[in-house]
Design an enzyme around this catalytic site. Structure first.
Site, PDB file in Angstrom:
ATOM      1  N   CYS A   1      66.934 -16.562  71.509  1.00  0.00           N
ATOM      2  CA  CYS A   1      67.640 -16.480  70.221  1.00  0.00           C
ATOM      3  C   CYS A   1      67.557 -17.782  69.420  1.00  0.00           C
ATOM      4  O   CYS A   1      67.838 -17.790  68.226  1.00  0.00           O
ATOM      5  CB  CYS A   1      69.096 -16.114  70.452  1.00  0.00           C
ATOM      6  SG  CYS A   1      69.292 -14.688  71.516  1.00  0.00           S
TER       7      CYS A   1
ATOM      8  N   HIS B   1      74.047 -17.763  64.942  1.00  0.00           N
ATOM      9  CA  HIS B   1      73.405 -16.673  65.680  1.00  0.00           C
ATOM     10  C   HIS B   1      74.352 -15.477  65.694  1.00  0.00           C
ATOM     11  O   HIS B   1      75.562 -15.625  65.869  1.00  0.00           O
ATOM     12  CB  HIS B   1      73.087 -17.131  67.097  1.00  0.00           C
ATOM     13  CG  HIS B   1      72.488 -16.048  67.930  1.00  0.00           C
ATOM     14  ND1 HIS B   1      71.473 -15.254  67.469  1.00  0.00           N
ATOM     15  CD2 HIS B   1      72.785 -15.609  69.185  1.00  0.00           C
ATOM     16  CE1 HIS B   1      71.147 -14.379  68.404  1.00  0.00           C
ATOM     17  NE2 HIS B   1      71.931 -14.564  69.451  1.00  0.00           N
TER      18      HIS B   1
ATOM     19  N   ASN C   1      72.566  -7.888  67.868  1.00  0.00           N
ATOM     20  CA  ASN C   1      71.889  -9.140  68.213  1.00  0.00           C
ATOM     21  C   ASN C   1      70.377  -8.909  68.177  1.00  0.00           C
ATOM     22  O   ASN C   1      69.845  -8.160  68.995  1.00  0.00           O
ATOM     23  CB  ASN C   1      72.350  -9.556  69.615  1.00  0.00           C
ATOM     24  CG  ASN C   1      71.761 -10.881  70.065  1.00  0.00           C
ATOM     25  OD1 ASN C   1      70.843 -11.409  69.440  1.00  0.00           O
ATOM     26  ND2 ASN C   1      72.290 -11.407  71.155  1.00  0.00           N
TER      27      ASN C   1
END
Ligand code: UT7
Length: 348
Positions: free
Chosen positions: A134, A275, A305
């Site tokens: 990520c 994030h 996500n």
């Protein structure tokens, strides 16, 4: 039984910081793309023992996008790339450095960036992938800005792109409700007219925690063939609660460090783009840094996500909504498997 990645070493945390370069680098264009198909929490209720209420209250996610059959990470990446190129006012053939950050490549080799090079006609670009989960988009930004800052490259295209739906165990409610597909891109160029520049970056890695979040199968440790790794070993596995704690601590520290390196105070930040993994993680970070909630951009409710794509998609959406104006200070923070984390301050 899942294949478990052996722990190689004890604590191995390292951090790398850098400030504005003598040849400053700016973001000249952003773009993003998500597949058309929307999978809602209610759709997931029919697949695993879960509920819209659990997913919404524990994560903030309401829906996510799922790529269609035949739509690979490189296709998703290329759509985002085209939009970023258009905003920057250049074409694929002007790009000389192309980096794709992904943990869900089309193939183990060649790199997804090589497919993207073909799709967008970036025929003059050196193209390769990086794998930093990520944090990948911000890792790519760091590599690209130093490459441009050194005077070696002129137009870098960085892309965070994922087709996580291909690596999710759709029978595991602990993970399948969390992830989605999508891509975000940015064009980096020298900042010649003094408007806009990346002021600071901080990157961190802690390889002692590889077991907390991984896709254990499909690599050389547990090849998908010919030995035939168990089907589930090539899907995402996560110790959610542990990852949560690390995510809060690492992103809080990265945010503070990036702001400090930029010579700013946190109250001077106009927009935080964190994030997009879990709303509770973002809330926990906000409790620990002195920033108003209205200065935070959140879109995880729509996409879940999307790993390396998350910060990049959010940056593009915020940009296109006019939430980032020239002179604004934008703080980007990310965290992911590795463990990896990153922070950056961009003067728009
Ligand atoms: O992008 C990389 C970084 N990733 C992250 O940052 C993710 C970090 N972790 C998280 O966001 C959270 O830990 C999760 C969303 C993954 C899980 O939330 P949690 O509050 O930590 O829940 P938990 O794992 O402690 O599970 C609580 C309960 C358990 O039941 P019991 O043992 O209390 O009876 C789980 O079995 O919730 C259960 N559960 C579910 N229930 C309904 C777990 N997943 C689900 C589900 N639906 N989908």
């Amino acid at each position: 039984m899942r294949y478990r990645v052996p722990l190689a070493s004890p604590m191995s945390q390292s951090v790398s910081d850098s400030q504005s370069l003598p040849r400053p680098v700016r973001i000249a264009g952003t773009g993003s793309y998500v597949p058309e198909h929307v999978m809602t929490n209610h759709d997931l209720e029919k697949m695993v023992e879960t509920s819209d209420e659990w997913i919404t209250t524990r994560t903030g996610i309401r829906e996510r996008r799922i790529a269609k059959e035949g739509e690979f990470t490189s296709h998703i990446a290329s759509e985002a790339a085209r939009k970023a190129l258009e905003m920057a006012g250049i074409t694929g053939s002007d790009v000389d450095l192309l980096i794709v950050a992904t943990i869900t490549p089309d193939t183990l080799t060649p790199a997804t960036a090589c497919y993207v090079q073909q799709h967008i006609g970036a025929t003059h670009a050196v193209a390769f992938d990086i794998s930093a989960a990520c944090s990948g988009f911000l890792y790519a930004m760091e590599i690209a800005r130093h490459a441009i800052g050194a005077g070696v490259y002129q137009n870098a295209l960085i892309i965070g792109a994922e087709k996580l739906s291909a690596f999710v165990n759709w029978k595991d409610r602990n993970t399948c409700v969390l992830f989605g597909d999508g891509a975000g891109a940015a064009v980096l160029t020298p900042s010649t007219n003094g408007c806009g520049r990346i002021l600071s970056t901080t990157l961190g890695t802690d390889g002692s925690q590889v077991e907390l979040l991984n896709i254990p199968g499909g690599g050389s440790a547990c090849p998908a063939s010919p030995c035939g790794a168990p089907e589930q070993s090539a899907t995402l596995a996560m110790q959610g609660r542990e990852v949560f704690k690390h995510a809060v601590n690492a992103m809080r520290a990265a945010a503070n460090r990036a702001v400090e390196l930029a010579g700013l105070s946190i109250t001077e930040i106009d927009l935080l783009i964190p994030h997009q993994a879990n709303l509770r993680i973002i809330d926990a970070i906000l409790e620990r840094i002195d920033l108003d909630r209205e200065k935070v951009f959140i879109n995880l409710d729509k996409y879940g996500n999307t790993s390396a794509a998350a910060v990049a998609i959010a940056l593009d959406e915020a940009n296109r909504k006019g939430l980032i104006q020239p002179g604004n200070y934008v703080l980007l923070v990310a965290f992911g498997a590795g463990l990896t984390w990153a922070g950056a301050v961009v003067e728009w």
